[in-house]
Design a protein around this motif. Structure first.
Motif, PDB file in Angstrom:
ATOM      1  N   UNK A   1       2.696   0.075 -10.841  1.00  0.00           N
ATOM      2  CA  UNK A   1       2.221   1.047  -9.857  1.00  0.00           C
ATOM      3  C   UNK A   1       0.774   1.357 -10.205  1.00  0.00           C
ATOM      4  N   UNK A   2      -0.149   0.859  -9.386  1.00  0.00           N
ATOM      5  CA  UNK A   2      -1.571   0.830  -9.730  1.00  0.00           C
ATOM      6  C   UNK A   2      -2.366   1.791  -8.849  1.00  0.00           C
ATOM      7  N   UNK A   3      -3.161   2.632  -9.494  1.00  0.00           N
ATOM      8  CA  UNK A   3      -4.030   3.577  -8.801  1.00  0.00           C
ATOM      9  C   UNK A   3      -5.467   3.147  -9.027  1.00  0.00           C
ATOM     10  N   UNK A   4      -6.173   2.888  -7.939  1.00  0.00           N
ATOM     11  CA  UNK A   4      -7.556   2.431  -8.002  1.00  0.00           C
ATOM     12  C   UNK A   4      -8.458   3.532  -7.445  1.00  0.00           C
ATOM     13  N   UNK A   5      -9.499   3.858  -8.195  1.00  0.00           N
ATOM     14  CA  UNK A   5     -10.445   4.898  -7.793  1.00  0.00           C
ATOM     15  C   UNK A   5     -11.721   4.232  -7.305  1.00  0.00           C
ATOM     16  N   UNK A   6     -12.121   4.584  -6.090  1.00  0.00           N
ATOM     17  CA  UNK A   6     -13.319   4.023  -5.476  1.00  0.00           C
ATOM     18  C   UNK A   6     -14.339   5.112  -5.200  1.00  0.00           C
ATOM     19  N   UNK A   7     -15.592   4.754  -5.356  1.00  0.00           N
ATOM     20  CA  UNK A   7     -16.693   5.606  -4.901  1.00  0.00           C
ATOM     21  C   UNK A   7     -17.019   5.161  -3.475  1.00  0.00           C
ATOM     22  N   UNK A   8     -17.100   6.126  -2.556  1.00  0.00           N
ATOM     23  CA  UNK A   8     -17.476   5.821  -1.178  1.00  0.00           C
ATOM     24  C   UNK A   8     -18.994   5.658  -1.141  1.00  0.00           C
ATOM     25  N   UNK A   9     -19.462   4.472  -0.822  1.00  0.00           N
ATOM     26  CA  UNK A   9     -20.897   4.199  -0.827  1.00  0.00           C
ATOM     27  C   UNK A   9     -21.581   4.561   0.486  1.00  0.00           C
TER      28      UNK A   9
ATOM     29  N   UNK B   1     -12.960   5.374  10.894  1.00  0.00           N
ATOM     30  CA  UNK B   1     -11.826   5.938  11.646  1.00  0.00           C
ATOM     31  C   UNK B   1     -10.659   4.944  11.695  1.00  0.00           C
ATOM     32  N   UNK B   2      -9.455   5.486  11.776  1.00  0.00           N
ATOM     33  CA  UNK B   2      -8.239   4.663  11.750  1.00  0.00           C
ATOM     34  C   UNK B   2      -8.290   3.518  12.768  1.00  0.00           C
ATOM     35  N   UNK B   3      -8.775   3.801  13.969  1.00  0.00           N
ATOM     36  CA  UNK B   3      -8.791   2.758  15.010  1.00  0.00           C
ATOM     37  C   UNK B   3      -9.783   1.632  14.708  1.00  0.00           C
ATOM     38  N   UNK B   4     -10.667   1.829  13.737  1.00  0.00           N
ATOM     39  CA  UNK B   4     -11.607   0.779  13.335  1.00  0.00           C
ATOM     40  C   UNK B   4     -11.181   0.076  12.041  1.00  0.00           C
ATOM     41  N   UNK B   5     -10.035   0.429  11.527  1.00  0.00           N
ATOM     42  CA  UNK B   5      -9.540  -0.177  10.290  1.00  0.00           C
ATOM     43  C   UNK B   5      -8.693  -1.404  10.629  1.00  0.00           C
ATOM     44  N   UNK B   6      -9.056  -2.561  10.116  1.00  0.00           N
ATOM     45  CA  UNK B   6      -8.195  -3.730  10.309  1.00  0.00           C
ATOM     46  C   UNK B   6      -7.309  -3.970   9.091  1.00  0.00           C
ATOM     47  N   UNK B   7      -7.690  -3.444   7.938  1.00  0.00           N
ATOM     48  CA  UNK B   7      -6.876  -3.618   6.726  1.00  0.00           C
ATOM     49  C   UNK B   7      -5.662  -2.687   6.733  1.00  0.00           C
TER      50      UNK B   7
ATOM     51  N   UNK C   1      -6.637  -5.764   0.238  1.00  0.00           N
ATOM     52  CA  UNK C   1      -7.462  -4.809  -0.502  1.00  0.00           C
ATOM     53  C   UNK C   1      -8.955  -5.144  -0.398  1.00  0.00           C
ATOM     54  N   UNK C   2      -9.288  -6.418  -0.432  1.00  0.00           N
ATOM     55  CA  UNK C   2     -10.703  -6.818  -0.348  1.00  0.00           C
ATOM     56  C   UNK C   2     -11.291  -6.452   1.011  1.00  0.00           C
ATOM     57  N   UNK C   3     -10.537  -6.684   2.074  1.00  0.00           N
ATOM     58  CA  UNK C   3     -10.999  -6.312   3.414  1.00  0.00           C
ATOM     59  C   UNK C   3     -11.174  -4.800   3.500  1.00  0.00           C
ATOM     60  N   UNK C   4     -10.228  -4.031   2.944  1.00  0.00           N
ATOM     61  CA  UNK C   4     -10.333  -2.574   2.933  1.00  0.00           C
ATOM     62  C   UNK C   4     -11.597  -2.120   2.205  1.00  0.00           C
ATOM     63  N   UNK C   5     -11.885  -2.721   1.057  1.00  0.00           N
ATOM     64  CA  UNK C   5     -13.093  -2.380   0.296  1.00  0.00           C
ATOM     65  C   UNK C   5     -14.355  -2.681   1.106  1.00  0.00           C
ATOM     66  N   UNK C   6     -14.391  -3.860   1.725  1.00  0.00           N
ATOM     67  CA  UNK C   6     -15.572  -4.276   2.497  1.00  0.00           C
ATOM     68  C   UNK C   6     -15.765  -3.406   3.738  1.00  0.00           C
TER      69      UNK C   6
ATOM     70  N   UNK D   1       0.857  -1.183   0.000  1.00  0.00           N
ATOM     71  CA  UNK D   1       0.000   0.000   0.000  1.00  0.00           C
ATOM     72  C   UNK D   1       0.901   1.243   0.000  1.00  0.00           C
ATOM     73  N   UNK D   2       0.888   2.003  -1.092  1.00  0.00           N
ATOM     74  CA  UNK D   2       1.729   3.197  -1.198  1.00  0.00           C
ATOM     75  C   UNK D   2       1.011   4.489  -0.840  1.00  0.00           C
TER      76      UNK D   2
END
Length: 184
Positions: A124-132, A138-144, A158-163, A87-88
């Motif tokens: 070097x891959x840039x992925x664009x996501x729409x926030x649904x 918050x950072x403290x709730x991020x496990x990915x 990446x899949x956990x981050x998306x979910x 993750x860059x």
């Protein structure tokens, strides 16, 4: 098939954890540019050109918020990827403007780290996501997201981050970080 999907297939950036061949981007014009060069679906750029975070623009719905994730699946080399997905950069709170520019409403979640100056080529891959569902958790709730230190960026799920953040992949762009003449 879109030109984005075709370019991803050509460079083998299709399939887990990336989209499959049936994926059709909703945003075909994710534009990223450095002062010394633009990212153009697989062009070669040196790590020197990519040393600072790129300018971002795309034509998206102005009422939506977007996130960009910059990853490298090829560390330490494309044929010997021992560190999983690196993750860059994670930046969220991106709001497209009528002029095509993007307003950054939040600081980077993970600060930009340029591609390393290795002799072997990296995707070097840039992925664009729409926030649904609004902003990222918050950072403290991020496990990915484990942290911003070098080894904390390795093996990014990446899949956990998306979910966890309810994100929909809507666009992509990439370059090949190529540094001929640099020692391994």
């Amino acid at each position: 098939m879109s030109n984005v999907t075709a370019a991803l297939i050509k460079e083998q950036i299709i399939g887990s954890p990336f989209p499959d061949t049936a994926w059709v981007p909703k945003i075909n014009d994710l534009r990223l540019s450095f002062p010394q060069g633009d990212i153009l679906l697989g062009n070669k750029l040196s790590s020197v050109v990519a040393k600072d975070e790129p300018d971002i623009s795309f034509d998206g719905d102005e009422s939506d918020t977007y996130t960009i994730l910059f990853v490298d699946p090829d560390a330490p080399s494309r044929g010997k990827a021992e560190y999983g997905l690196i993750n860059h950069w994670i930046i969220s709170g991106l709001k497209p403007q009528p002029n095509g520019k993007v307003l950054k409403t939040e600081p980077s979640r993970i600060p930009y780290a340029p591609p390393s100056a290795r002799r072997t080529a990296h995707r070097s891959i840039f992925l664009l996501y729409k926030n649904l569902a609004g902003p990222l958790r918050p950072q403290e709730q991020q496990t990915a997201i484990k942290g911003a230190a070098i080894m904390e960026r390795a093996f990014f799920d990446i899949k956990l981050f998306e979910e966890e953040n309810k994100l929909e992949l809507v666009g992509a762009n990439f370059f090949i970080s190529d540094n001929p003449g640099i020692a391994p």
